[in-house]
Design an enzyme around this catalytic site. Structure first.
Site, PDB file in Angstrom:
ATOM      1  N   ASP A   2     -14.516  52.353  -4.004  1.00 55.19           N
ATOM      2  CA  ASP A   2     -15.141  53.641  -3.701  1.00 55.19           C
ATOM      3  C   ASP A   2     -14.080  54.694  -3.362  1.00 55.19           C
ATOM      4  O   ASP A   2     -13.002  54.362  -2.872  1.00 55.19           O
ATOM      5  CB  ASP A   2     -16.105  53.453  -2.515  1.00 55.19           C
ATOM      6  CG  ASP A   2     -17.095  54.597  -2.411  1.00 55.19           C
ATOM      7  OD1 ASP A   2     -17.195  55.403  -3.358  1.00 55.19           O
ATOM      8  OD2 ASP A   2     -17.768  54.688  -1.365  1.00 55.19           O
TER       9      ASP A   2
ATOM     10  N   HIS B  73     -11.298  58.697 -11.433  1.00 54.15           N
ATOM     11  CA  HIS B  73     -11.654  57.416 -12.061  1.00 54.15           C
ATOM     12  C   HIS B  73     -10.469  56.867 -12.858  1.00 54.15           C
ATOM     13  O   HIS B  73     -10.234  55.664 -12.869  1.00 54.15           O
ATOM     14  CB  HIS B  73     -12.889  57.580 -12.959  1.00 54.15           C
ATOM     15  CG  HIS B  73     -14.134  57.934 -12.188  1.00 54.15           C
ATOM     16  ND1 HIS B  73     -14.484  57.291 -11.021  1.00 54.15           N
ATOM     17  CD2 HIS B  73     -15.101  58.864 -12.407  1.00 54.15           C
ATOM     18  CE1 HIS B  73     -15.622  57.802 -10.556  1.00 54.15           C
ATOM     19  NE2 HIS B  73     -16.007  58.763 -11.369  1.00 54.15           N
TER      20      HIS B  73
ATOM     21  N   SER C  97     -22.572  50.815 -11.260  1.00 54.10           N
ATOM     22  CA  SER C  97     -23.761  50.121 -10.762  1.00 54.10           C
ATOM     23  C   SER C  97     -24.986  50.527 -11.572  1.00 54.10           C
ATOM     24  O   SER C  97     -24.973  51.531 -12.293  1.00 54.10           O
ATOM     25  CB  SER C  97     -23.988  50.454  -9.286  1.00 54.10           C
ATOM     26  OG  SER C  97     -24.545  51.751  -9.177  1.00 54.10           O
TER      27      SER C  97
ATOM     28  N   ASN D 183     -25.729  54.023 -10.950  1.00 52.13           N
ATOM     29  CA  ASN D 183     -24.786  55.096 -11.313  1.00 52.13           C
ATOM     30  C   ASN D 183     -25.230  55.923 -12.525  1.00 52.13           C
ATOM     31  O   ASN D 183     -24.650  56.973 -12.810  1.00 52.13           O
ATOM     32  CB  ASN D 183     -23.378  54.532 -11.588  1.00 52.13           C
ATOM     33  CG  ASN D 183     -22.631  54.162 -10.316  1.00 52.13           C
ATOM     34  OD1 ASN D 183     -21.753  53.292 -10.332  1.00 52.13           O
ATOM     35  ND2 ASN D 183     -22.937  54.817  -9.206  1.00 52.13           N
ATOM     36  N   TRP D 184     -26.304  55.476 -13.246  1.00 48.74           N
ATOM     37  CA  TRP D 184     -26.796  56.269 -14.381  1.00 48.74           C
ATOM     38  C   TRP D 184     -27.293  57.626 -13.925  1.00 48.74           C
ATOM     39  O   TRP D 184     -27.437  58.540 -14.735  1.00 48.74           O
ATOM     40  CB  TRP D 184     -27.920  55.523 -15.111  1.00 48.74           C
ATOM     41  CG  TRP D 184     -27.487  54.243 -15.735  1.00 48.74           C
ATOM     42  CD1 TRP D 184     -27.764  52.985 -15.288  1.00 48.74           C
ATOM     43  CD2 TRP D 184     -26.674  54.067 -16.910  1.00 48.74           C
ATOM     44  NE1 TRP D 184     -27.180  52.042 -16.105  1.00 48.74           N
ATOM     45  CE2 TRP D 184     -26.506  52.681 -17.122  1.00 48.74           C
ATOM     46  CE3 TRP D 184     -26.071  54.942 -17.823  1.00 48.74           C
ATOM     47  CZ2 TRP D 184     -25.776  52.138 -18.180  1.00 48.74           C
ATOM     48  CZ3 TRP D 184     -25.342  54.409 -18.881  1.00 48.74           C
ATOM     49  CH2 TRP D 184     -25.202  53.033 -19.046  1.00 48.74           C
TER      50      TRP D 184
ATOM     51  N   ARG E 222     -25.780  59.712 -12.185  1.00 47.08           N
ATOM     52  CA  ARG E 222     -24.674  60.677 -12.077  1.00 47.08           C
ATOM     53  C   ARG E 222     -24.738  61.670 -13.247  1.00 47.08           C
ATOM     54  O   ARG E 222     -25.379  61.385 -14.270  1.00 47.08           O
ATOM     55  CB  ARG E 222     -23.340  59.950 -12.076  1.00 47.08           C
ATOM     56  CG  ARG E 222     -23.178  59.107 -10.830  1.00 47.08           C
ATOM     57  CD  ARG E 222     -21.772  58.619 -10.618  1.00 47.08           C
ATOM     58  NE  ARG E 222     -21.711  57.947  -9.329  1.00 47.08           N
ATOM     59  CZ  ARG E 222     -20.637  57.848  -8.582  1.00 47.08           C
ATOM     60  NH1 ARG E 222     -19.494  58.361  -8.981  1.00 47.08           N
ATOM     61  NH2 ARG E 222     -20.679  57.231  -7.420  1.00 47.08           N
TER      62      ARG E 222
ATOM     63  N   SER F 234     -24.129  48.201  -0.881  1.00 44.46           N
ATOM     64  CA  SER F 234     -24.515  48.942  -2.091  1.00 44.46           C
ATOM     65  C   SER F 234     -24.954  48.074  -3.281  1.00 44.46           C
ATOM     66  O   SER F 234     -24.531  48.303  -4.416  1.00 44.46           O
ATOM     67  CB  SER F 234     -23.364  49.861  -2.535  1.00 44.46           C
ATOM     68  OG  SER F 234     -23.062  50.776  -1.519  1.00 44.46           O
TER      69      SER F 234
HETATM   70  C1  FPP Z   1     -16.846  55.032  -6.892  1.00 48.24           C
HETATM   71  O1  FPP Z   1     -16.167  56.168  -6.474  1.00 48.24           O
HETATM   72  C2  FPP Z   1     -16.281  54.576  -8.129  1.00 48.24           C
HETATM   73  C3  FPP Z   1     -16.952  54.390  -9.285  1.00 48.24           C
HETATM   74  C4  FPP Z   1     -18.409  54.612  -9.421  1.00 48.24           C
HETATM   75  C5  FPP Z   1     -16.278  54.014 -10.520  1.00 48.24           C
HETATM   76  C6  FPP Z   1     -15.249  52.927 -10.359  1.00 48.24           C
HETATM   77  C7  FPP Z   1     -14.492  52.864 -11.614  1.00 48.24           C
HETATM   78  C8  FPP Z   1     -13.176  52.678 -11.690  1.00 48.24           C
HETATM   79  C9  FPP Z   1     -12.296  52.462 -10.538  1.00 48.24           C
HETATM   80  C10 FPP Z   1     -12.550  52.646 -13.022  1.00 48.24           C
HETATM   81  C11 FPP Z   1     -12.397  51.225 -13.436  1.00 48.24           C
HETATM   82  C12 FPP Z   1     -12.047  51.190 -14.822  1.00 48.24           C
HETATM   83  C13 FPP Z   1     -12.106  50.096 -15.589  1.00 48.24           C
HETATM   84  C14 FPP Z   1     -11.578  50.205 -16.919  1.00 48.24           C
HETATM   85  C15 FPP Z   1     -12.668  48.808 -15.182  1.00 48.24           C
HETATM   86  P1  FPP Z   1     -16.951  57.549  -6.367  1.00 48.24           P
HETATM   87  O2  FPP Z   1     -16.770  58.266  -7.639  1.00 48.24           O
HETATM   88  O3  FPP Z   1     -18.356  57.299  -5.973  1.00 48.24           O
HETATM   89  O4  FPP Z   1     -16.148  58.262  -5.238  1.00 48.24           O
HETATM   90  P2  FPP Z   1     -16.727  59.282  -4.156  1.00 48.24           P
HETATM   91  O5  FPP Z   1     -17.692  58.487  -3.301  1.00 48.24           O
HETATM   92  O6  FPP Z   1     -15.516  59.706  -3.400  1.00 48.24           O
HETATM   93  O7  FPP Z   1     -17.386  60.397  -4.908  1.00 48.24           O
END
Ligand code: FPP
Length: 245
Positions: free
Chosen positions: A21, A38, A66, A69-70, A72, A197
């Site tokens: 996260d 990301h 997740s 997450n759709w 978003r 989560s």
């Molecule tokens: C949560 O952070 C992160 C995600 C929903 C995506 C996680 C994906 C990656 C780390 C990329 C992995 C890539 C591969 C190729 C496997 P957030 O965006 O919700 O952060 P925030 O809470 O600060 O907004």
């Protein structure tokens, strides 16, 4: 601070699950687009897999997208799917060199064909690698996984293959997406939220939890070592009474 060599190599977690996260917050703080967060998160995952393999960890489950997450914005969803495709293509050579077996957890329905095709290819290419397993959880929901297992069990009972009373923890465990993986010993969550989560709900029943304020793109080997040191300092009780003298 704990150094890598101070860890007890005989008590390494066999399986670490990570809720990665904080990519969005990281990007915003750097004045970047969320997609950049990301991308840096993907680089962090690459480094973490290699470090975990060096430490003797056998499996890493990474919560990448997740079932929730759709919701978003479309461009973020598309960007994440494109990132996964790009990363799987870019990483295959390194994964072969490092002995990483790639598997996927989550429902296939809803995922773009290109993503599924890339996963099928990567899983097939890396199936013989046995240093570490990277379980990428994509379109994954812990409740969905339990529902899917329950449906299979119900079907088995309906078909007369088992009696309803044979539906027990062992049977349901065997019907989870990857029953060959041991349950995670350690669940790491970055960016400070104190919740699970909908991640690996069945499998984390007895996992030790480590939450850090560090945002995922800043997660380093030092932090991984700290999380494992915290895990090794705990007494796992599994509901029993343990003499801690
Ligand atoms: C949560 O952070 C992160 C995600 C929903 C995506 C996680 C994906 C990656 C780390 C990329 C992995 C890539 C591969 C190729 C496997 P957030 O965006 O919700 O952060 P925030 O809470 O600060 O907004």
């Amino acid at each position: 601070m704990t150094e890598r060599h101070e860890l007890d190599m005989n008590r390494m977690p066999e399986h670490i699950a990570i809720i990665m996260d904080g990519n969005g917050r990281w990007a915003t703080r750097q004045g970047m687009e969320r997609s950049q967060g990301h991308f840096h998160g993907y680089r962090t995952l690459h480094n973490t897999v290699i470090q975990a393999a060096e430490l003797g960890v056998g499996a890493l489950s990474a919560y990448t997208f997740s079932s929730e997450n759709w919701s978003r914005p479309d461009n973020e969803v598309t960007g994440l799917m494109d990132l996964v495709v790009m990363a799987l293509r870019a990483e295959i050579e390194v994964m072969m060199e490092e002995g990483v077996r790639i598997i996927r957890s989550g429902r296939r329905e809803g995922l773009p064909q290109e993503v599924l095709g890339e996963f099928d290819y990567a899983s097939e290419q890396t199936q013989g690698n046995d240093r570490i397993t990277l379980n990428i959880c994509l379109n994954y929901g812990g409740r969905n996984e339990i529902v899917d297992a329950a449906r299979q069990a119900a079907q088995m009972a309906f078909d007369g293959k088992i009696a309803p009373k044979e539906i027990d923890e062992n049977l349901l465990s065997s019907l989870m997406y990857h029953p060959e993986l041991p349950d995670p010993d350690l669940l790491i969550r970055t960016a400070g939220e104190m919740r699970v989560s909908n991640f690996l709900l069945w499998e984390i029943a007895y996992s030790e939890i480590y939450v850090t304020q560090t945002l995922w793109p800043d997660f380093s080997e030092d932090e991984l070592v700290r999380a494992i040191a915290a895990y090794q300092s705990r007494t796992r009780k599994y509901g029993a009474v343990v003499d801690e003298q």
